[in-house]
Design an enzyme around this catalytic site. Structure first.
Site, PDB file in Angstrom:
ATOM      1  N   ASP A 461       0.825  -1.204   0.000  1.00 41.31           N
ATOM      2  CA  ASP A 461       0.000   0.000   0.000  1.00 41.31           C
ATOM      3  C   ASP A 461       0.868   1.266   0.000  1.00 41.31           C
ATOM      4  OD1 ASP A 461      -2.382   1.413  -0.043  1.00 41.31           O
ATOM      5  OD2 ASP A 461      -3.266   0.306   1.624  1.00 41.31           O
ATOM      6  N   ASP A 535     -10.333   1.821  -3.784  1.00 45.14           N
ATOM      7  CA  ASP A 535     -10.802   1.519  -2.428  1.00 45.14           C
ATOM      8  C   ASP A 535     -12.316   1.451  -2.357  1.00 45.14           C
ATOM      9  OD1 ASP A 535      -8.404   1.179  -1.145  1.00 45.14           O
ATOM     10  OD2 ASP A 535      -8.313   3.202  -0.298  1.00 45.14           O
TER      11      ASP A 535
END
Length: 737
Positions: A461, A535
């Site tokens: 990430d 997301d």
């Protein structure tokens, strides 16, 4: 290698695409670009005629003779637009004239994968090399570098090294993408007017608003029609794309399209003997719309030596299932349920390390938390692998919280100005990966865990843009530079960290996640196995996000998950059928607490994972075909096998349509000369049909034999769409009889 000396032009041609250059006589000046686009009938004979046939006229109040659009257009050529090359030595030698120019072809005349290599030097001691390579799928890659071969000690400051190619007059529209967190890849279209259409990213990462492809095309170009020229900068740091048209044109051409790295002043300063290699810039041309672009790009990516070759395992990621509540018993129950419904990979997300109980502390402390995991991760990993699942783990290696042991021990590893820290973003700052000690600790900690617990997969990430990304460096001549720009060096160090980790653990797979889809580019995809698309797991939002991401990224590299019924990013509730349908469009998975599902939901999910395994050989190798209704409210997304023998189509209603009855919607890409059996696949979910009676074909397509229809009917006319509401759809499995 063959080089023809009896011609005035050199060219590359493959898969219906051609690049034609005309070297300058006497080796003074870079080659002129005569043509980039569709290959011409007659090949070399036609290309030889281009020089005389397309010479531009001379208008009033202009240069006295036609001027060339070269591979790096500049003022010396007569180009007054954005230059291909820009640099200086201590403020001098801003203008460059290239001498000792050679242009050679590597590869035989008819060899796909051949390259044109151009070399030149300038009087101030700059050596240039340009490599234009065209692969078997018609994708053109441009690699450029400059080397300081000067004899004095004044460094060469590189400002820009862009790849630029021409556009013809018929390219009169520009399409690019923008976006934000949870709304990535939103299209915007405009006329190709005079001036510069510039998309510059100074975010330090690719960005949620990254265009992926900058496209120019003929009026009204669409998924299946029109001629399109496109560019992509394969780089994960600051970059730019542009389309530019000047009133006097671009030599023989109307406009230019290009891209490259966006460099800060002083960011690349070459001492004698040093080289700057610009990121690869990818160009692609299509005569059959956006689908043609995708077909070329996807086939090119799939031909890479390192492209994922084994079936993409169905994934369960724990983030939207448990967030930071990493309770071992709950996670075991999740894994048990996942194995029961057919999941093949279990990924533990954030919260397993250091003092990381929330998102404001612990980031950077890549040691297993003894408070949460007194016996380490082995009890969970052993349980997951005992169920036959692969195990994956979340990291955010480039970021730190100020409240972390790492920052307390090594404050000098934080990338920030000398007089204070950048503004925080999710309570995060950035580690300076150009610091060898910092990068080596990350490599040892991550690699150590991979080896120790048997990690198969990393979700990597990166949750913030890079603001004030500067550091203090000492130059080769002993000078100290305070607050020197660092995005270029940091991006290269990030690539080096990935490369080193993969070299030590060649079976490890890595996902590029960047607060969702903020680092999606071919630079990072050269080193990873998929991207996290967004997301946002709201399936209705995902319909558009996935569609436009797939312009560049093939399905097997695009993470697509079933989220909870009510999405935590939009608070919209979408039924399970539509969520399953959308999650089949990429590398399928789930991000949901399935241990709380009902028996009926688990039965649906079990059938869905089986369908994902059945379809992935097609979805992850076939060619994408896309269309939509004139009002854009209904999307058709298909994947057709290369031999045309099988296809799968998702028909999805996004919002209520203009018309009460949609009518027949064609299924593009099938062979009109063949006959096909069309079956509905209820495992992907069936829509709530609003009308009392569905179309006549519906029940037959639900039968075992399906609806048998000539391909000419399916592609030329199509099948009527039932009256369905927003966030409803269905999947058609089409096989040649």
């Amino acid at each position: 290698m063959t080089t023809r000396t009896d011609r005035t032009t050199v060219h590359l041609q493959a898969a219906g695409t051609a690049l034609v250059l005309e070297p300058r006589a006497g080796g003074s000046g870079l080659p002129e670009v005569l043509h980039w686009g569709a290959a011409l009938e007659g090949g070399a004979t036609a290309y030889e005629a281009l020089g005389a046939a397309t010479l531009a006229p001379v208008p009033h109040s202009a240069l006295d003779a036609p001027w060339p659009l070269t591979l790096l257009p500049s003022e010396a050529d007569g180009w007054e637009g954005t230059p291909g090359w820009s640099g200086h030595r201590g403020g001098a030698a801003g203008a460059v004239r290239w001498h000792d120019v050679t242009c050679t072809r590597e590869g035989d005349d008819d060899d796909a994968g051949a390259a044109l290599v151009t070399r030149a030097t300038s009087p101030d001691g700059t050596r240039l090399e340009l490599r234009h390579s065209l692969d078997a799928h018609g994708v053109l890659r441009v690699d450029a570098s400059v080397t300081n071969v000067g004899t004095d000690t004044v460094p060469l400051d590189v400002s820009a090294l862009r790849a630029v190619l021409p556009l013809p007059l018929r390219a009169d529209e520009v399409l690019d993408l923008t976006g934000r967190w949870c709304r990535e890849r939103s299209p915007q279209r405009s006329r190709l007017d005079q001036g510069t259409h510039l998309r510059a990213s100074r975010r330090g990462r690719t960005g949620h608003d990254a265009t992926l492809l900058m496209m120019a095309g003929t009026h009204g170009f669409d998924w299946r029609s029109g001629e399109v020229w496109a560019v992509h900068t394969a780089w994960s740091g600051n970059h730019e794309h542009l389309v530019e048209a000047l009133p006097e044109g671009a030599g023989r051409h109307h406009a230019v399209i290009g891209g490259g790295e966006l460099l800060a002043p002083g960011e690349v300063r070459l001492a004698p003997g040093e080289t700057y290699a610009a990121p690869t810039v990818v160009f692609v041309h299509s005569t059959d719309g956006l689908d043609g672009l995708s077909r070329r790009l996807h086939r090119s990516l799939r031909a890479r030596a390192g492209h994922p070759s084994r079936p993409r395992p169905v994934v369960l990621n724990t983030w939207e299932a448990v967030y930071f509540e990493t309770d071992l018993d709950h996670l075991r129950a999740l894994a048990d349920t996942a194995a029961r419904i057919g999941v093949e990979r279990f990924v533990l997300d954030d919260g397993w390390f250091g003092g990381r109980r929330h998102d404001r502390a612990g980031l950077g402390d890549w040691v297993v938390s003894p408070d949460v995991w007194p016996e380490g991760l082995s009890p969970l990993v052993d349980h997951v692998k005992g169920l036959g699942l692969e195990f994956g783990l979340w990291f955010e290696p480039e970021m730190v919280n100020e409240d972390s042991d790492l920052v307390r021990e090594h404050p000098e590893w934080v990338l920030r100005p000398a007089d204070g820290s950048p503004r925080e973003w999710r309570a995060q700052q950035l580690i300076d990966l150009t610091d060898d000690a910092a990068r080596e600790q990350l490599l040892e900690r991550i690699g150590g865990l991979v080896a120790e617990v048997g990690i198969d997969y990393i979700k990597w990430d990166h949750n913030r843009d890079l603001l004030e990304a500067v550091h203090t460096v000492t130059t080769a001549d002993g000078r100290t530079l305070v607050d020197a720009p660092a995005v270029h060096a940091h991006t290269l160090a990030f690539y080096r960290l990935l490369d080193d980790l993969r070299a030590r653990h060649p079976r490890l797979e890595i996902e590029s996640c960047s607060s969702g889809g903020a680092r999606v580019d071919l630079g990072v995809l050269d080193r990873t196995d998929r991207i996290w698309t967004s997301d946002c797991n709201d399936a209705l939002e995902r319909a558009s996000i996935q569609r436009w991401t797939s312009l560049l990224v093939p399905a097997e590299l695009m993470g697509t998950h079933i989220g909870p019924a009510t999405a935590h990013t939009t608070y919209r509730t979408v039924d399970l059928g539509f969520r399953m349908l959308m999650a089949l469009q990429g590398h399928a998975g789930l991000e949901w607490d399935i241990s709380s599902c009902s028996a009926a939901e688990l039965e649906q999910l079990t059938a869905w994972t089986a369908l994902a395994r059945d379809l992935r050989p097609l979805l992850h190798t076939g060619d994408l075909v896309r269309s939509e209704t004139p009002d854009g409210t209904l999307h058709v997304t298909g994947t057709v096998a290369p031999d045309g023998g099988r296809a799968a189509y998702t028909v999805a209603r996004l919002v209520t349509g203009r018309d009460a009855v949609t009518g027949a919607v064609p299924l593009p890409g099938l062979d009109p000369s063949r006959t096909y059996a069309v079956r509905l696949r209820p495992e992907a979910g069936l829509p709530a049909v609003v009308q009392l009676t569905p179309p006549a074909w519906w029940d037959r397509a639900l039968g075992e034999d399906g609806l048998v229809v000539p391909g000419s009917v399916l592609t030329g006319v199509g099948l009527p769409v039932p009256v369905i509401g927003p966030a409803q759809g269905y999947l058609l499995d089409v096989r040649a009889v």
